[in-house]
Design an enzyme around this catalytic site. Sequence first.
Site, PDB file in Angstrom:
ATOM      1  N   ASP A 125      39.993  41.964  37.747  1.00  0.00           N
ATOM      2  CA  ASP A 125      40.443  42.119  39.141  1.00  0.00           C
ATOM      3  C   ASP A 125      41.978  42.226  39.152  1.00  0.00           C
ATOM      4  O   ASP A 125      42.660  41.520  39.871  1.00  0.00           O
ATOM      5  CB  ASP A 125      39.953  40.968  40.038  1.00  0.00           C
ATOM      6  CG  ASP A 125      40.480  39.613  39.606  1.00  0.00           C
ATOM      7  OD1 ASP A 125      40.837  39.448  38.420  1.00  0.00           O
ATOM      8  OD2 ASP A 125      40.545  38.697  40.463  1.00  0.00           O
TER       9      ASP A 125
ATOM     10  N   ASP B 287      47.898  38.476  35.304  1.00  0.00           N
ATOM     11  CA  ASP B 287      47.431  38.034  33.981  1.00  0.00           C
ATOM     12  C   ASP B 287      46.323  38.949  33.461  1.00  0.00           C
ATOM     13  O   ASP B 287      46.172  39.125  32.245  1.00  0.00           O
ATOM     14  CB  ASP B 287      47.009  36.558  33.974  1.00  0.00           C
ATOM     15  CG  ASP B 287      45.950  36.225  35.003  1.00  0.00           C
ATOM     16  OD1 ASP B 287      45.856  36.911  36.039  1.00  0.00           O
ATOM     17  OD2 ASP B 287      45.197  35.258  34.771  1.00  0.00           O
ATOM     18  N   ASP B 288      45.572  39.584  34.378  1.00  0.00           N
ATOM     19  CA  ASP B 288      44.623  40.620  33.948  1.00  0.00           C
ATOM     20  C   ASP B 288      45.388  41.761  33.260  1.00  0.00           C
ATOM     21  O   ASP B 288      44.916  42.324  32.265  1.00  0.00           O
ATOM     22  CB  ASP B 288      43.879  41.219  35.148  1.00  0.00           C
ATOM     23  CG  ASP B 288      43.171  40.191  35.995  1.00  0.00           C
ATOM     24  OD1 ASP B 288      41.945  40.083  35.938  1.00  0.00           O
ATOM     25  OD2 ASP B 288      43.878  39.481  36.744  1.00  0.00           O
TER      26      ASP B 288
ATOM     27  N   GLU C 298      37.794  26.882  40.793  1.00  0.00           N
ATOM     28  CA  GLU C 298      38.721  27.866  40.213  1.00  0.00           C
ATOM     29  C   GLU C 298      38.493  29.216  40.902  1.00  0.00           C
ATOM     30  O   GLU C 298      37.370  29.531  41.320  1.00  0.00           O
ATOM     31  CB  GLU C 298      38.449  27.949  38.700  1.00  0.00           C
ATOM     32  CG  GLU C 298      39.258  28.984  37.945  1.00  0.00           C
ATOM     33  CD  GLU C 298      38.708  30.383  38.043  1.00  0.00           C
ATOM     34  OE1 GLU C 298      39.484  31.340  37.885  1.00  0.00           O
ATOM     35  OE2 GLU C 298      37.494  30.535  38.306  1.00  0.00           O
TER      36      GLU C 298
ATOM     37  N   HIS D 150      45.969  32.926  32.129  1.00  0.00           N
ATOM     38  CA  HIS D 150      44.554  32.655  31.886  1.00  0.00           C
ATOM     39  C   HIS D 150      43.841  33.825  31.193  1.00  0.00           C
ATOM     40  O   HIS D 150      43.130  33.654  30.202  1.00  0.00           O
ATOM     41  CB  HIS D 150      43.826  32.401  33.219  1.00  0.00           C
ATOM     42  CG  HIS D 150      44.567  31.545  34.185  1.00  0.00           C
ATOM     43  ND1 HIS D 150      44.437  30.174  34.227  1.00  0.00           N
ATOM     44  CD2 HIS D 150      45.458  31.869  35.181  1.00  0.00           C
ATOM     45  CE1 HIS D 150      45.191  29.692  35.194  1.00  0.00           C
ATOM     46  NE2 HIS D 150      45.819  30.687  35.780  1.00  0.00           N
ATOM     47  N   ASP D 151      44.011  35.006  31.795  1.00  0.00           N
ATOM     48  CA  ASP D 151      43.183  36.144  31.383  1.00  0.00           C
ATOM     49  C   ASP D 151      43.602  36.707  30.029  1.00  0.00           C
ATOM     50  O   ASP D 151      42.747  37.149  29.244  1.00  0.00           O
ATOM     51  CB  ASP D 151      43.253  37.248  32.446  1.00  0.00           C
ATOM     52  CG  ASP D 151      42.618  36.823  33.755  1.00  0.00           C
ATOM     53  OD1 ASP D 151      41.908  35.807  33.766  1.00  0.00           O
ATOM     54  OD2 ASP D 151      42.838  37.525  34.764  1.00  0.00           O
TER      55      ASP D 151
HETATM   56  C1  BDR Z   1      42.028  33.446  37.587  1.00  0.00           C
HETATM   57  O1  BDR Z   1      42.302  33.754  38.948  1.00  0.00           O
HETATM   58  C2  BDR Z   1      43.040  34.940  39.035  1.00  0.00           C
HETATM   59  O2  BDR Z   1      44.023  34.869  40.029  1.00  0.00           O
HETATM   60  C3  BDR Z   1      43.614  35.197  37.666  1.00  0.00           C
HETATM   61  O3  BDR Z   1      43.743  36.577  37.447  1.00  0.00           O
HETATM   62  C4  BDR Z   1      42.615  34.564  36.747  1.00  0.00           C
HETATM   63  O4  BDR Z   1      41.586  35.460  36.391  1.00  0.00           O
HETATM   64  C5  BDR Z   1      42.600  32.077  37.288  1.00  0.00           C
HETATM   65  O5  BDR Z   1      41.985  31.118  38.091  1.00  0.00           O
HETATM   66 CA    CA Z   2      41.764  37.828  36.885  1.00  0.00          CA
END
Ligand code: BDR
Ligand code: CA
Length: 332
Positions: A10, A14-15, A165, A246-247
């Site tokens: 999405d 971080d994606d 989350e 994260h991603d």
């Molecule tokens: C996740 O939420 C999104 O905003 C980030 O891209 C990540 O995939 C972290 O909670």
């Molecule tokens: Ca994401």
Amino acid sequence: MSTEIILDCDTGIDDSLALLHLLQHPDAELVAVLSTAGNVGVEAVTRNNLSWLEFCGRSDIGVHVGASGPLVAPLRTCEDTHGDHGVGYAQLPSPTTAPRDEDAADAWCRLTRERPGELVGLVIGPLTSLAMAIRRDPGLPQRLRRLVVMGGSFDHPGNTTPLAEWNVAVDPEAAHEVFTAFGVDGAPQPIICALNLTEQVALTPEHLSRLGELADGPLVRHLNDALRFYFEFHQAQGEGYLAHVHDAFAAAVALDPSIVTTTPAVVDVELNGTLTRGAMVADRRGFWGRPPNALIADTTDVPRFLDELVRSLATLAGRHLRPTGTARRPQN
Ligand code: BDR
Ligand code: CA
């Protein structure tokens, strides 16, 4: 042997890092990029995916438009976290390419039928498109080699509600359907990279400085612009001038699960709680009488991953690497 990956995302700052890391990694073959609504709407996600691929000269990789909203809940997006277009302050060139006609759920079904047992699925956004694919083709989970999901938070606060989350909170029903379909009947146990681990993975301005020492050019400028926004968001949340990537971390796990230790667990998603909807729950003591259906990632070598990520982005930016601590040669 290369790892063939379907990326469902999405995009998202971080994606974006996850996509770029996979694009340059010598062991990764990105088979398709699937767009799912989450951080921003699905049109913006698709545009970002097309832009990054074109920017990196990889428009040969198909982008497939996925779910424009959750299975049941209304769509929520988080422009405060990722910017109006999903990439912070970065202004990516408009893509000249278009997504494929086939939608993301059909792409999940077809690709796993064409290469049964070979593909690794990586979901770093809401699980809506994958859940839709499983509804269309319930045999899909058994055909994946591995599934890695960024989502949930175990014995750790949420980032969207006190317990939930983002990726799971946006579409709890989809997450429930996916985690119910995997880890049983020969389908692999998903490796879950949840906030309890990914919030330990903090990219800082020092990492960006290191990137700047190793490389420059338009990609580095876009990354600086995107990450500056992400740093400011985290600072506004009281977490410091840093960014939890994260991603990108989940992408590294998809490529090499040995970088994490894991614990088998029975996991499910709370769908009804007035305070807890969207929270992931792990039954670690067998209350539910069900066998483990997932692997929760527990620990990793954080500095090593971040170092690898910086080097990866620098490599992609197209400049040769200099050894750590070596001063840049002045430009004439
Ligand atoms: C996740 O939420 C999104 O905003 C980030 O891209 C990540 O995939 C972290 O909670
Ligand atoms: Ca994401």
